[in-house]
Design a protein around this motif. Sequence first.
Motif, PDB file in Angstrom:
ATOM      1  N   GLY A   1       0.859  -1.074  -0.043  1.00  0.00           N
ATOM      2  CA  GLY A   1      -0.118   0.061  -0.185  1.00  0.00           C
ATOM      3  C   GLY A   1       0.904   1.232   0.279  1.00  0.00           C
ATOM      4  N   ALA A   2       2.106   1.094  -0.387  1.00  0.00           N
ATOM      5  CA  ALA A   2       2.757   2.468  -0.376  1.00  0.00           C
ATOM      6  C   ALA A   2       2.710   3.039  -1.651  1.00  0.00           C
ATOM      7  N   ARG A   3       3.283   4.425  -1.708  1.00  0.00           N
ATOM      8  CA  ARG A   3       3.357   5.270  -2.899  1.00  0.00           C
ATOM      9  C   ARG A   3       4.522   5.094  -3.105  1.00  0.00           C
ATOM     10  N   VAL A   4       4.754   4.573  -4.609  1.00  0.00           N
ATOM     11  CA  VAL A   4       6.212   4.428  -4.796  1.00  0.00           C
ATOM     12  C   VAL A   4       6.519   5.199  -6.182  1.00  0.00           C
ATOM     13  N   THR A   5       7.729   5.649  -5.938  1.00  0.00           N
ATOM     14  CA  THR A   5       8.403   6.255  -7.189  1.00  0.00           C
ATOM     15  C   THR A   5       9.722   5.722  -7.538  1.00  0.00           C
ATOM     16  N   GLY A   6       9.776   5.285  -8.666  1.00  0.00           N
ATOM     17  CA  GLY A   6      11.057   4.389  -9.158  1.00  0.00           C
ATOM     18  C   GLY A   6      11.813   4.924 -10.175  1.00  0.00           C
ATOM     19  N   VAL A   7      13.042   4.866  -9.688  1.00  0.00           N
ATOM     20  CA  VAL A   7      14.277   5.650 -10.659  1.00  0.00           C
ATOM     21  C   VAL A   7      15.044   4.633 -11.450  1.00  0.00           C
ATOM     22  N   CYS A   8      14.850   5.049 -12.791  1.00  0.00           N
ATOM     23  CA  CYS A   8      15.522   4.115 -13.907  1.00  0.00           C
ATOM     24  C   CYS A   8      15.932   4.792 -15.199  1.00  0.00           C
ATOM     25  N   GLY A   9      16.422   4.235 -15.980  1.00  0.00           N
ATOM     26  CA  GLY A   9      16.855   4.772 -17.254  1.00  0.00           C
ATOM     27  C   GLY A   9      15.486   4.975 -17.981  1.00  0.00           C
ATOM     28  N   PRO A  10      15.630   5.986 -19.264  1.00  0.00           N
ATOM     29  CA  PRO A  10      14.583   6.015 -20.109  1.00  0.00           C
ATOM     30  C   PRO A  10      14.050   4.827 -20.851  1.00  0.00           C
ATOM     31  N   ALA A  11      15.057   3.897 -21.057  1.00  0.00           N
ATOM     32  CA  ALA A  11      14.546   2.817 -21.895  1.00  0.00           C
ATOM     33  C   ALA A  11      13.874   1.592 -20.972  1.00  0.00           C
ATOM     34  N   LYS A  12      13.995   1.934 -19.844  1.00  0.00           N
ATOM     35  CA  LYS A  12      13.306   0.809 -18.983  1.00  0.00           C
ATOM     36  C   LYS A  12      12.151   1.424 -18.292  1.00  0.00           C
ATOM     37  N   ALA A  13      11.783   2.763 -18.549  1.00  0.00           N
ATOM     38  CA  ALA A  13      10.616   3.337 -17.817  1.00  0.00           C
ATOM     39  C   ALA A  13       9.474   2.793 -18.023  1.00  0.00           C
ATOM     40  N   ASP A  14       8.875   2.138 -19.128  1.00  0.00           N
ATOM     41  CA  ASP A  14       7.670   1.321 -19.288  1.00  0.00           C
ATOM     42  C   ASP A  14       7.640   0.157 -18.522  1.00  0.00           C
ATOM     43  N   LEU A  15       8.781  -0.313 -18.202  1.00  0.00           N
ATOM     44  CA  LEU A  15       8.684  -1.575 -17.342  1.00  0.00           C
ATOM     45  C   LEU A  15       8.245  -1.307 -16.039  1.00  0.00           C
ATOM     46  N   VAL A  16       9.088   0.016 -15.451  1.00  0.00           N
ATOM     47  CA  VAL A  16       8.709   0.380 -14.138  1.00  0.00           C
ATOM     48  C   VAL A  16       7.348   0.830 -13.862  1.00  0.00           C
ATOM     49  N   ARG A  17       6.921   1.473 -14.780  1.00  0.00           N
ATOM     50  CA  ARG A  17       5.351   2.032 -14.812  1.00  0.00           C
ATOM     51  C   ARG A  17       4.552   0.886 -14.759  1.00  0.00           C
ATOM     52  N   SER A  18       4.795  -0.245 -15.500  1.00  0.00           N
ATOM     53  CA  SER A  18       3.866  -1.403 -15.379  1.00  0.00           C
ATOM     54  C   SER A  18       4.037  -2.050 -13.773  1.00  0.00           C
ATOM     55  N   LEU A  19       4.938  -1.911 -13.321  1.00  0.00           N
ATOM     56  CA  LEU A  19       4.900  -2.534 -11.838  1.00  0.00           C
ATOM     57  C   LEU A  19       4.127  -2.008 -10.894  1.00  0.00           C
ATOM     58  N   GLY A  20       3.623  -0.529 -11.235  1.00  0.00           N
ATOM     59  CA  GLY A  20       2.567   0.004 -10.232  1.00  0.00           C
ATOM     60  C   GLY A  20       3.120   1.114  -9.567  1.00  0.00           C
ATOM     61  N   VAL A  21       4.086   1.881 -10.170  1.00  0.00           N
ATOM     62  CA  VAL A  21       4.656   2.755  -9.337  1.00  0.00           C
ATOM     63  C   VAL A  21       3.654   4.265  -9.651  1.00  0.00           C
ATOM     64  N   GLU A  22       3.861   5.068  -8.965  1.00  0.00           N
ATOM     65  CA  GLU A  22       2.975   6.515  -9.110  1.00  0.00           C
ATOM     66  C   GLU A  22       3.880   7.202 -10.047  1.00  0.00           C
ATOM     67  N   ARG A  23       5.084   7.116  -9.892  1.00  0.00           N
ATOM     68  CA  ARG A  23       6.010   8.188 -10.540  1.00  0.00           C
ATOM     69  C   ARG A  23       7.241   7.650 -11.252  1.00  0.00           C
ATOM     70  N   VAL A  24       7.685   7.820 -12.367  1.00  0.00           N
ATOM     71  CA  VAL A  24       8.839   7.164 -12.685  1.00  0.00           C
ATOM     72  C   VAL A  24      10.013   8.679 -12.903  1.00  0.00           C
ATOM     73  N   VAL A  25      11.275   8.342 -12.370  1.00  0.00           N
ATOM     74  CA  VAL A  25      12.089   9.603 -12.464  1.00  0.00           C
ATOM     75  C   VAL A  25      13.203   8.711 -13.241  1.00  0.00           C
ATOM     76  N   ASP A  26      13.661   9.638 -14.390  1.00  0.00           N
ATOM     77  CA  ASP A  26      14.785   9.332 -15.198  1.00  0.00           C
ATOM     78  C   ASP A  26      16.077   9.699 -14.733  1.00  0.00           C
ATOM     79  N   HIS A  27      16.953   9.069 -14.361  1.00  0.00           N
ATOM     80  CA  HIS A  27      18.192   9.553 -13.525  1.00  0.00           C
ATOM     81  C   HIS A  27      19.047  10.082 -14.674  1.00  0.00           C
ATOM     82  N   THR A  28      18.682   9.863 -16.134  1.00  0.00           N
ATOM     83  CA  THR A  28      19.693  10.712 -16.922  1.00  0.00           C
ATOM     84  C   THR A  28      19.465  12.086 -17.194  1.00  0.00           C
ATOM     85  N   SER A  29      18.006  12.406 -16.784  1.00  0.00           N
ATOM     86  CA  SER A  29      17.688  13.868 -17.162  1.00  0.00           C
ATOM     87  C   SER A  29      17.244  14.425 -15.779  1.00  0.00           C
TER      88      SER A  29
END
Length: 323
Positions: free
Chosen positions: A169-197
């Motif tokens: 039940g946590a509110r999760v922000t995931g940090v990853c590269g741009p090529a992997k953002a869709d994967l992380v988003r599919s895991l249920g995060v509220e927000r994806v942060v691109d560490h390259t930008s």
Amino acid sequence: MRAIVQDHYGNSDQLRLAEVPDPQAGPGEVLVRVGAAGVDRGTWHAMAGRPLAARLALGLRAPRDRTPGRDVAGTVEALGHGVAGYTVGDAVYGTARGSFAELAVVPLTRLARRPANLSVEEAAAVPVSALTALQAVRAGGVKAGDRVLVIGASGGVGSYAVQLAVDLGARVTGVCGPAKADLVRSLGVERVVDHTSTPLPSLDERFDVVLDIAGHRPVRLLRRLLSARGCLVIVGSENEGRWLGGLQRSMGAALLSPFVRQRLVMLMASEDGTDLATLTDLVERGGVRPALERTFPLEEAAAAVDHVAGGHARGKVVVTVAA
């Protein structure tokens, strides 16, 4: 049996396919007919013997275990003396000392029944990474409503950590590269942060828990991302350090923790059969599922290790073993 072996530390060119004697299960052990074996960053460390301090456990001059691989999924082939609760043919998974092979010995303390809703390849992607993630989330005390930042959310451990935190039940922000953002988003995060930008210090949010799984960012920077009494769990720490490979950062955080209001944890994950059974329950009820990117046949195990070590994996990579 066929197995991948190595006689010296080094790069993946040290790995070769060979015929070796079948292993035998001893007391309290189970012999498993391997269907698939997972690949994680630790597989590379064991192959390369890096950092050098790790050789105290791995073998000083050459690998003590000639066959690499920890994650294993398959069926019970034979039972060692005193083993109860399993029969030949049972579908199991766990961790072995040498799973890149047709047969592997697994202690009962590192074995569990395979989730019924996973293929053997998917099951092989669970043990080491999911156990680490489970213990990291637990160490951080993640609970419903917490703001959680997962750095390295697209890797093996990170993909499980995200799902476990979301399941709580946590509110999760995931940090990853741009090529992997869709994967992380599919895991249920509220927000994806691109560490390259997006530099992490620029984030406008403070987190109750930060799970640091990738990179080697300074502890002082990570602490600035925490709430006043938040918790930082350092799961991995990779740099080019020859002797400690970044371990000093985790140790420094643990030593600092008693003197600050925030809690700083150096995670030392364990391969525990009880926790593995917990993961089986989570997987079977749909709380967690392996993010399996691709598989490699046994004879291409070296390529699988290189794929993971090079940071190319989106989730988990598995070596398949022919029946």
